[in-house]
Design a protein around this motif. Structure first.
Motif: not given
Length: 127
Positions: A55-59, A67-71, A83-88
């Protein structure tokens, strides 16, 4: 005169195998839930966390964010400008690991069906 009821041996063997297969699936799911750690950041592999990651990646993709301000990781720690790439990557590694665990479960299930495995205790889930 009381009747003596019995269950045919084949039926009890089928039930024993069915119970073992359920235990095996439970063991695999427990191994999945342990998740992975990537560069010191833990990612739980349980179903709800996998769904939250997806869900987070899609959003983020829909919003064009990189990036996510806070993860918040699976240990409850916060990471700034994550970074979004890290979550992916975390999601990809969890998915790959889950596939390998399912393959391992299939190997063990075949042994149960063949009568060669009679307990799921102490099975190796390292993949």
């Amino acid at each position: 005169m009381s009747q003596s009821w019995f269950i045919p041996k084949e039926e009890t063997e089928m039930q024993r195998k069915a119970n073992l297969l359920l235990e095996l699936e439970s063991e695999r799911k427990a191994a999945e839930a342990q998740g992975v750690e990537i560069e010191g950041v833990p990612y739980s592999g349980d179903p709800s966390n996998r769904a939250a990651l997806l869900e987070s990646v899609q959003f983020a993709r829909e919003e064009g964010r990189e990036t996510f301000e806070k993860w918040k990781d699976s240990a409850g720690r916060f990471h700034r400008d994550y970074p979004l790439s890290c979550v992916e990557n975390g999601l990809r590694v969890i998915g790959d690991r889950r596939g390998k665990l399912i393959a391992r479960e299939a190997e063990y299930a075949a042994l149960i069906e063949a009568g060669e495995l009679t307990s799921v205790e102490g099975l190796d889930w390292e993949v």
